[in-house]
Design an enzyme around this catalytic site. Structure first.
Site, short mmCIF file in Angstrom:
data_model
loop_
_atom_site.label_atom_id
_atom_site.label_comp_id
_atom_site.label_asym_id
_atom_site.label_seq_id
_atom_site.Cartn_x
_atom_site.Cartn_y
_atom_site.Cartn_z
N TYR A 40 14.69 -5.60 15.06
CA TYR A 40 14.64 -5.43 13.60
C TYR A 40 15.82 -6.15 12.93
CZ TYR A 40 14.08 -2.83 9.18
OH TYR A 40 13.90 -2.46 7.86
N ASN A 81 7.50 -8.03 1.47
CA ASN A 81 7.99 -6.67 1.74
C ASN A 81 7.45 -6.09 3.04
OD1 ASN A 81 8.78 -3.72 0.90
ND2 ASN A 81 6.54 -3.67 1.18
N VAL A 119 0.26 -10.19 7.88
CA VAL A 119 1.17 -11.27 7.45
C VAL A 119 1.65 -12.14 8.62
CG1 VAL A 119 2.01 -10.19 5.31
CG2 VAL A 119 3.23 -9.77 7.48
N SER A 126 0.80 -1.23 0.00
CA SER A 126 0.00 0.00 0.00
C SER A 126 0.83 1.27 0.00
CB SER A 126 -0.94 0.01 1.22
OG SER A 126 -0.24 -0.32 2.39
N ARG A 127 2.02 1.21 0.58
CA ARG A 127 2.80 2.45 0.75
C ARG A 127 4.29 2.17 0.49
NH1 ARG A 127 3.13 3.78 6.04
NH2 ARG A 127 2.03 1.98 6.87
P1 NAP Z 1 6.33 1.70 5.26
O1 NAP Z 1 6.36 2.89 4.38
O2 NAP Z 1 6.18 1.87 6.73
O3 NAP Z 1 5.20 0.69 4.71
C1 NAP Z 1 5.00 -0.53 5.36
C2 NAP Z 1 4.05 -1.38 4.57
O4 NAP Z 1 3.92 -2.64 5.23
C3 NAP Z 1 2.67 -0.80 4.47
O5 NAP Z 1 2.13 -1.17 3.22
C4 NAP Z 1 1.91 -1.49 5.60
O6 NAP Z 1 0.50 -1.58 5.38
C5 NAP Z 1 2.53 -2.87 5.52
N1 NAP Z 1 2.45 -3.64 6.75
C6 NAP Z 1 2.94 -3.34 7.98
N2 NAP Z 1 2.67 -4.32 8.86
C7 NAP Z 1 1.98 -5.27 8.18
C8 NAP Z 1 1.40 -6.50 8.52
N3 NAP Z 1 1.49 -7.01 9.77
N4 NAP Z 1 0.74 -7.21 7.56
C9 NAP Z 1 0.65 -6.74 6.31
N5 NAP Z 1 1.17 -5.58 5.90
C10 NAP Z 1 1.84 -4.84 6.83
O7 NAP Z 1 7.68 0.84 5.10
P2 NAP Z 1 8.81 0.88 3.95
O8 NAP Z 1 9.84 1.85 4.37
O9 NAP Z 1 8.19 0.97 2.62
O10 NAP Z 1 9.45 -0.57 4.17
C11 NAP Z 1 9.08 -1.68 3.37
C12 NAP Z 1 10.02 -2.83 3.67
O11 NAP Z 1 11.37 -2.42 3.40
C13 NAP Z 1 10.01 -3.28 5.13
O12 NAP Z 1 10.18 -4.68 5.21
C14 NAP Z 1 11.22 -2.58 5.71
O13 NAP Z 1 11.71 -3.24 6.85
C15 NAP Z 1 12.17 -2.65 4.55
N6 NAP Z 1 13.24 -1.66 4.60
C16 NAP Z 1 12.97 -0.33 4.61
C17 NAP Z 1 14.02 0.58 4.66
C18 NAP Z 1 13.79 2.06 4.68
O14 NAP Z 1 14.78 2.79 4.84
N7 NAP Z 1 12.59 2.56 4.49
C19 NAP Z 1 15.34 0.11 4.72
C20 NAP Z 1 15.57 -1.25 4.72
C21 NAP Z 1 14.52 -2.14 4.65
P3 NAP Z 1 -0.52 -0.35 5.79
O15 NAP Z 1 -0.30 0.73 4.76
O16 NAP Z 1 -1.86 -0.95 5.72
O17 NAP Z 1 -0.10 0.08 7.16
#
Ligand code: NAP
Length: 248
Positions: free
Chosen positions: A156, A91, A65, A15-16
């Protein structure tokens, strides 16, 4: 190059942020998009619309999830709607940061449940139908923190290191069935997740990134697209860093 016409991709947390960028990137190459999300209906709808504008067929499914039944349902509904699942992108992820001494059981358990157990739940649900088809692509989003560790992110880091271990193990289990399993390890990417970081933390992070800037969600999506495409057929069990050189 990178033609996904007729393929179906399931993207958790679509979604985001990074998940949305992955949905858009795969949609632009012709894939049907099944996006899972936790609760933000409006954001999920917006991602669907963005993908549809690129010509993709879409389905969005709300579900946690961390719940094995929700993941089974997600994969079943994807197959019911589109006939098969070709690409799974695990993801969905959360952070609940704290120093170890102060970290609560709830903070530790919730991050492990979503990031690690959630990835396991989706992999387990998707692997059987992929094995029957004798093809598939599984891509999980780990993190540079899973490789290097990070103060204040014990939970994490453990979850993301676990994802790497699962990726390599599953890659060995299913390689003979035409399924590749890889992970992408982003560094610091501009999304809601990193938006909350104080300016001082952001500054100190930037000093440790050789390329000198935060990454974009699209940078990560480009790596996922490569690993999802036919062109990466001989790559499995790998962790691709998308981190501006931070993790080298
Ligand atoms: P984000 O903007 O916070 O988005 C998180 C997404 O995960 C949203 O779509 C949210 O859904 C969904 N979500 C959260 N908990 C969930 C659950 N229990 N079941 C199903 N969906 C769930 O995060 P992001 O920064 O895009 O990160 C995406 C992935 O990349 C994550 O695994 C994160 O750990 C990894 N990552 C991110 C970074 C970074 O710098 N941003 C760096 C390394 C790794 P809703 O919209 O409904 O809340």
């Amino acid at each position: 190059m990178f033609d996904l016409t007729g393929k179906t991709a399931v993207v958790t947390g679509g979604s985001r942020g990074i998940g949305r960028a992955i949905c858009q990137k795969l949609a632009a190459q012709g894939a049907n998009i099944v996006l899972n999300f936790a609760g933000n209906e409006a954001a999920a709808q917006e991602t669907e619309q963005l993908c549809q504008a690129l010509g993709a067929k879409t389905l969005s499914i709300k579900g946690d999830v961390a719940d094995p039944a929700a993941c089974t349902k997600l994969i079943e509904q994807a197959i019911e709607q589109f006939g098969a699942i070709d690409i799974l992108v695990c993801n969905a992820g959360i952070t609940r940061d704290n120093l170890l001494m102060r970290m609560t059981d709830a903070e530790f358990d919730s991050v492990i449940a979503t990031n690690l157990r959630g990835t396991f739940n989706c992999m387990r649900a998707a692997v059987r139908p992929m094995m029957r088809k004798r093809r598939g692509r599984i891509i999980s989003i780990s993190s540079v923190v899973g490789v290097m560790g990070n103060a204040g992110q014990i939970n994490y880091a453990a979850s993301k290191a676990g994802v790497i271990g699962m990726t390599k193990s599953l890659a060995r289990e299913v390689a003979s069935r035409g399924i590749t399993v890889n992970a992408v390890a982003p560094g610091f990417i501009q999304t809601d997740m990193t938006e909350v970081l104080p300016e001082t933390v952001r500054e100190s992070i930037l000093q440790n990134i050789p390329l000198g800037s935060l990454g974009s969600a699209e940078d990560v999506a480009n790596a996922v697209l490569f690993l999802a495409a036919d062109e990466s057929a001989y790559i499995t069990g790998q962790v691709l860093g998308v981190d501006g050189g931070m993790g080298m």
